[in-house]
Scaffold this active site. Structure first.
Site, PDB file in Angstrom:
ATOM      1  N   ASP A 106      39.736  41.646  42.129  1.00  0.00           N
ATOM      2  CA  ASP A 106      40.677  42.530  41.265  1.00  0.00           C
ATOM      3  C   ASP A 106      42.490  41.183  41.769  1.00  0.00           C
ATOM      4  O   ASP A 106      41.179  40.868  42.129  1.00  0.00           O
ATOM      5  CB  ASP A 106      41.371  43.917  42.057  1.00  0.00           C
ATOM      6  N   TYR A 107      43.374  41.643  41.293  1.00  0.00           N
ATOM      7  CA  TYR A 107      43.844  40.918  41.105  1.00  0.00           C
ATOM      8  C   TYR A 107      44.683  40.074  42.106  1.00  0.00           C
ATOM      9  O   TYR A 107      44.892  41.209  43.305  1.00  0.00           O
ATOM     10  CB  TYR A 107      45.462  41.731  41.167  1.00  0.00           C
TER      11      TYR A 107
END
Ligand code: BGC
Length: 761
Positions: A285-286
């Site tokens: 994820d980010y």
């Protein structure tokens, strides 16, 4: 003989399909081997890098010179860049100006539609209609691929039992069985039968794993649970998406067993690769890798090497891989095999998408001009939205409304467009959605009288509003004092036959980083609702939400309540279709609605405990209950009314004992006993009465949505086998255990008929 012919034909088909798959795999391997033999270490590491484009912001901003990096082979893909024109231009740099001309993969958060927005995923799950859900993903894939996108960060399949958590809006609720069916439907919708067609896109199941179990419902918070619970209650939807062929998976921000998912070898290798045989690639994820510095696992070089070793292939935004892996290789902290494996999986994904054959496969201006936001897609969006609304209460058949009635439409959501869309509508045009005011006028026709007053702002707390709108536009607000707004609404109401109060949560009061500790209606809206009720006119509360709310007072006092979530582009029309009875509501909750936030987490498939309350009881000393609230939910999982009513016959079983290889046929007759045609979701639950570990009081094992004309009856059959009764025991073995069971059938988890049966050896 005929049978034999069929078998031979079937074997031949399987053989041909397998042989074809093997040839395709062999071709792909040869291609990737050849390409990788030409790649430098830097180019291999470059493939593992996924920067954001800066076009659409979905996390904390990062800065990098992307053009230069693409030329240097330091970028594997890009996400959240929008339009064929831009994507084509960037792809051109990759395939014309980089040394090896490797195309980029383009991702986006296409979560509940692209430009034609469908209801938020939590709403979609309340339709309990897998074909419809698959259709929404299919349309999203067609629109996104027509605009250059070949990869979506969806489906989000995190089980969530805590409505404080804002991201509950993005998933399919609290149940692993329902969640698994939806995960499968969405992957099929996005990917189709194969990825070689230019209107199929690659799915990315997220957030692996257990992201929805954040302590106290606070986003990004710690998760901690037993393996038995993890396997039995949380992992199934991720596995279902993998089994359905999802091409990629996203590791979550949270820790599991003290190790962030992004460096969690147990999750990413032992379970995902070894147990589930996942063949696609893992993306973080980010800035998931960088965040492990704050988690306390070391500096960027260390956490990047941990991530690679655990099984991460692609690094979203943070460039930990790009900036440290070479050094880690030189220092012996990672191996070249680990880098090669990750690089190979990314290249394979690009191969499967056909990008080596045609890097501009998804860049067809003609498609972009004709296949996005079409009338047909909007029509589907309207139909789908109406299927997701859940009628919570309808005293004295207040709904549906007569088209001839004078309606006072009041509330902060009465004339709002952008709040119809819901969270994660990143590709949508916020000026396009149909407001409820417009919808009522469209559906009731020219002669109808719809009076409108806003009556209240979403909240009177301006600081709260600022926090809600931190990424977007400020919330639409009327700066007149609250009592002036209410007075105006009361004047409007005085001229009407019925009041429709459009209240709830702004789109961005749910979604990422939008947790709430108080899940009631904001005070400004409650004040308005109370004042409206005092007029003595009938009040219909139409709730726009992204999570279950605690609406005890409203449930006790307002005669009709319908929850319409954030319904997407066509929300206003769809709500009007249902309010006026052109469509009969049939949504059923996929999450429990608590009476108050203190009961959370509250879910239907809980354990019995050693001190359960007797059914319908409250309070008993030394029993598992509260002094100040009963254990009951406000609205149970599976609950939802219709304008008509349904009755259920007793259950009949074909036998009272089954052996492991036998089938239990569970039959009920459902009758539409009311005055409207309508749809009903018939739900099947089981309970294992005695087990080697404690078992839930009820578990969903099947459902069927049926349509019945008024007065019509239908037989509904469910087949239950020993396979359906399996669970993970204390050794994490997936087993069934002979013994006594109950089977339940009904229209809600708290309103079922039941019968007992035995599973014998
Ligand atoms: C979210 C993901 C999303 C990603 C890319 C993250 O902040 O947690 O769900 O896919 O951003 O936008």
């Amino acid at each position: 003989m005929k049978f034999l012919k069929h078998i031979i034909a079937l074997i031949t088909i399987v053989f041909v399909v397998n042989a074809k798959a093997q040839t395709t795999n062999a071709k792909m391997n040869a291609f990737v081997n050849n390409l990788m033999s030409k790649m430098t270490l830097d180019e291999k590491i470059g493939q593992l890098n996924l920067p954001g484009s800066g076009d659409i912001t979905t996390g904390q901003a990062s800065n990098s010179d992307i053009g230069l990096k693409i030329r240097e082979g330091k970028v594997g893909g890009l996400f959240n860049i929008k339009s064929v024109e831009k994507i084509k231009a960037v792809q051109k740099v990759a395939v014309e100006e980089s040394r090896l001309k490797i195309p980029l993969i383009f991702g986006m958060d296409v979560i509940h539609g692209y430009q034609t927005e469908f209801p938020i995923p939590l709403a979609l799950s309340c339709s309990w209609d897998m074909k419809l859900i698959e259709k929404t993903a299919r349309i999203a894939a067609i629109e996104a691929s027509a605009d250059g996108i070949c990869w979506t960060f969806s489906p989000m399949v995190d089980i969530a039992r805590d409505p404080r958590w804002g991201r509950i809006a993005e998933g399919s609720g609290e149940d692993a069985y329902l969640g698994s069916q939806i995960a499968k439907a969405m992957v099929h919708g996005y990917q189709g039968d194969d990825l070689s067609k230019n209107n199929n896109i690659m799915a990315c199941v997220k957030h692996y794993a257990l992201y929805g179990a954040a302590e106290a419902g606070r986003d990004y918070n710690t998760t901690d649970m037993s393996r038995v619970r993890m396997y039995n209650e949380y992992l199934a939807p991720y596995k279902a998406a993998i089994d359905a062929g999802a091409g990629s998976i996203m590791s979550s921000f949270n820790e599991v067993d003290g190790i962030p998912a992004t460096a969690n070898k147990f999750l990413l290798t032992d379970v995902l690769r070894n147990q589930w045989k996942f063949k696609g690639f893992v993306v973080t994820d980010y800035t998931g890798i960088n965040e492990m510095v704050a988690h306390g696992l070391g500096d960027l070089q260390n956490v990047s090497s941990l991530a690679l070793k655990a099984g991460v292939d692609m690094d979203m935004v943070g460039e930990g891989f790009l900036t440290t892996l070479k050094k880690s290789l030189q220092e012996g902290k990672v191996t070249i095999d680990q880098i090669n494996t990750a690089c190979r999986l990314i290249l394979e994904a690009k191969y499967k998408l056909g990008l080596f054959e045609n890097p501009y496969k998804y860049c067809d201006e003609k498609r972009a001009a004709t296949e996005i936001f079409t009338d047909a897609n909007l029509k589907t969006a309207r139909e789908v939205a109406a299927q997701t609304f859940v009628l919570l209460k309808n005293n004295n058949q207040l709904l549906p409304l007569k088209k001839s009635a004078t309606v006072a439409l009041v509330g902060p959501f009465a004339n709002s467009k952008e709040n119809m869309l819901g969270t994660w509508a990143v590709a949508a045009d916020y000026t396009k959605p149909i407001s409820l005011l417009a919808g009522l006028k469209n559906v009731a026709g020219n002669n109808a009288t719809i009076l409108y007053a806003k009556g209240a702002n979403i909240s009177n707390d301006k600081d709260f509003e600022t926090r809600v709108s931190v990424f977007g536009k400020p919330l639409e607000r009327d700066d007149r004092p609250a009592d002036v707004l209410i007075k105006e609404a009361l004047e409007t109401a005085s001229k009407a036959d019925v009041i429709v109060a459009a209240m709830g949560e702004a789109a961005e009061m749910t979604g990422e980083c939008s947790s709430r500790s108080d899940i009631t209606l904001p005070q400004s809206q409650k004040d308005l609702l109370q004042a409206l009720l005092k007029t003595g006119k009938p009040v219909v509360l139409v709730l726009f939400t992204g999570r279950p709310l605690a609406i005890k007072w409203e449930s006790e006092n307002i005669p009709a309540i319908i929850n319409v979530w954030h319904g997407g582009t066509e929300a206003g029309n769809a709500v009007a279709d249902v309010l006026y009875g052109d469509v009969n509501p049939s949504g059923k909750l996929s999450t429990t609605w608590p009476q108050n936030v203190g009961q959370v987490p509250l879910f239907y498939n809980h354990k019995n405990t050693g001190r359960p309350l007797g059914e319908g009881k409250w309070f008993e000393k030394f029993r598992s209950n509260y002094l100040d609230v009963s254990n009951d939910p406000q609205y149970a999982f599976g609950y939802g009314l219709s304008y008509t009513s349904f009755s259920y016959s007793d259950i009949s079983l074909n036998k009272s004992t089954i052996k492991p290889n036998e089938k239990l046929d569970v039959k009920v007759i459902v009758t539409n006993t009311g005055n409207y045609d309508g749809a009903e979701t018939v739900q099947l639950y089981t309970r294992q009465m005695i087990g080697s570990i404690t078992r839930p009081v009820k578990e969903l094992k099947g459902f069927e949505k049926i349509f019945l004309k008024k007065g019509e009856s239908k037989e509904v059959h469910f087949i239950v086998t020993s396979e359906d009764l399996k669970f993970y025991n204390n050794d994490l073995k997936f087993v069934y255990e002979p013994g006594s069971f109950k089977v339940f059938v009904g229209g809600s988890s708290d309103n079922t008929k039941e019968k007992s049966f035995e599973l014998i050896r």
